[in-house]
Design an enzyme around this catalytic site. Structure first.
Site, PDB file in Angstrom:
ATOM      1  N   LYS A 206       0.859  -1.179   0.000  1.00 15.41           N
ATOM      2  CA  LYS A 206       0.000   0.000   0.000  1.00 15.41           C
ATOM      3  C   LYS A 206       0.896   1.231   0.000  1.00 15.41           C
ATOM      4  O   LYS A 206       1.714   1.422   0.903  1.00 15.41           O
ATOM      5  CB  LYS A 206      -0.886   0.000   1.239  1.00 15.41           C
ATOM      6  CG  LYS A 206      -1.853   1.166   1.252  1.00 15.41           C
ATOM      7  CD  LYS A 206      -2.869   1.021   2.363  1.00 15.41           C
ATOM      8  CE  LYS A 206      -3.901   2.128   2.305  1.00 15.41           C
ATOM      9  NZ  LYS A 206      -4.863   2.014   3.414  1.00 15.41           N
ATOM     10  N   LYS A 260      -2.196  -1.515  -3.944  1.00 12.73           N
ATOM     11  CA  LYS A 260      -3.060  -0.340  -3.813  1.00 12.73           C
ATOM     12  C   LYS A 260      -2.239   0.927  -3.793  1.00 12.73           C
ATOM     13  O   LYS A 260      -1.290   0.975  -3.015  1.00 12.73           O
ATOM     14  CB  LYS A 260      -3.852  -0.480  -2.506  1.00 12.73           C
ATOM     15  CG  LYS A 260      -4.746   0.685  -2.165  1.00 12.73           C
ATOM     16  CD  LYS A 260      -5.417   0.439  -0.826  1.00 12.73           C
ATOM     17  CE  LYS A 260      -6.350   1.596  -0.495  1.00 12.73           C
ATOM     18  NZ  LYS A 260      -7.008   1.408   0.789  1.00 12.73           N
TER      19      LYS A 260
END
Ligand SMILES: NCc1[nH]cc(CCC(=O)O)c1CC(=O)O
Length: 337
Positions: A206, A260
């Site tokens: 992330k 992400k």
């Protein structure tokens, strides 16, 4: 007959890529990747109350829904064939505090939602996040102490939150807060609580990204967030570090991995799938959704076409599926084909 004065030489002339592209039937025949409804995970936003469908200004077409409306939406999603939804709560400001204590309330908004959806729509998968940002008064994903997001204490708390989420019926726990050691800790916690069949989809890589802007508006953390998340999310400049981080999650027992945001990190999707071979998912985040919607609303791009093109890109990059706010829209289009 080819005129020999053309610049295409004889050898090149034998190798015609366009033969396979000449008609619809041959293009279909040689198509390498396909997007199907089975690839979709639909993230939804939940608010307290009943009968609420509240549009999110920064995400045209996306609403915050009360639990009853979320149940209806889940039914619709299941009817469309969407395998799973991911839920994110926008709780009352009064319930948010320094440590995100509402995450440890068994019947909090997120767990109420899970229980209600599981009861009404048992066949749809439910993925819940354990990050503390929807619950904290400072908008950070962990416990803030003396200006620092404290790692190990946060992990202790999210393990407890994960067990409560599993108790409520969550099928997959998806920790997005990027604390070190969380995957192993959650795995041990779930197992000890009898939740061996609850999976973990790690937000393995992330990145500290500007693409999360509209999400922070959706769950009202935008005005709360003090500073940035650079001390726990990955620097967008670092690909090899992301692979190392994902490797730790694999060792610690992650069942699935996530990248992400999505499109700006498509190289990481490919590298993660190549390196570990685990089921791999991209999260096409709020900012990616909103920029497509905004440009389409201005008539600058063909929104539907670019929606499909970006989602297909994730499949080509090796992803097994995509978390996308477009999920119901895409599912409807795919159903007509
Ligand atoms: N745990 C935080 C969290 N959970 C989901 C998103 C982003 C999702 C999106 O942008 O669609 C974020 C990022 C953030 O606010 O820093």
């Amino acid at each position: 007959m080819q005129d020999k004065t053309h610049l295409v030489d004889e050898i090149t002339g034998h190798r015609r890529m366009r033969r396979n592209r000449k008609a619809d039937w041959t293009r279909r025949l040689v198509q390498e990747n396909r997007l199907t409804v089975d690839d979709l995970i639909w993230p939804i936003f939940i608010v307290p109350g009943t009968g609420i469908v509240d549009p999110i200004a920064a995400m045209p077409g996306v609403n915050r829904m009360s639990v009853d409306k979320a149940v209806e939406a889940a039914k619709e999603a299941a009817d469309l064939g969407i395998p799973a939804i991911a839920t994110f709560p926008d709780i009352e400001m009064e319930l948010r505090d320094e440590t995100g204590s509402n995450s440890l309330v068994a019947n909090n908004l997120i767990n109420q939602t899970t229980a209600a959806i599981k009861k009404a729509v048992p066949n749809i998968g439910i993925i819940t996040d354990v990050a503390l940002d929807p619950f904290t008064s400072h908008g950070h994903d962990g416990i803030l102490r003396d200006g620092e997001i404290v790692n190990d204490e946060t992990v202790d708390q999210i393990v407890k939150a994960a067990i409560l989420q599993a108790d409520a019926g969550a099928d997959i726990i998806a920790p997005s807060e990027m604390m070190d050691g969380r995957i192993g800790a959650i795995r041990r916690g779930l197992d000890a609580a009898g939740h061996q069949n609850v999976g973990i989809m790690s937000y393995a890589t992330k990145f500290s990204s500007g693409f999360y802007g509209p999400y922070r508006e959706a769950i009202n953390t935008k005005g709360l967030l003090k500073g940035d998340k650079n001390s726990y999310y990955i620097n967008p400049a670092n690909g090899t570090e992301a692979i190392r981080d994902a490797a730790l999650d694999v060792e610690e027992g992650a069942d699935m991995l996530m990248i992400k945001p999505g499109l700006a990190y498509i190289d990481i999707c490919w590298r993660v799938k190549e390196a570990f071979g685990l089921p791999t998912f991209a999260y096409q985040v709020s900012g990616e959704y909103s920029q497509i919607k905004a440009a389409a609303m201005n008539g600058w791009i063909d929104g539907e076409r670019i929606m499909m093109e970006t989602l297909l890109a994730f499949k080509r990059a090796g992803c097994d599926g995509i978390l996308t706010y477009f999920a119901p829209e895409v599912a409807r289009i795919l159903a007509k084909r």
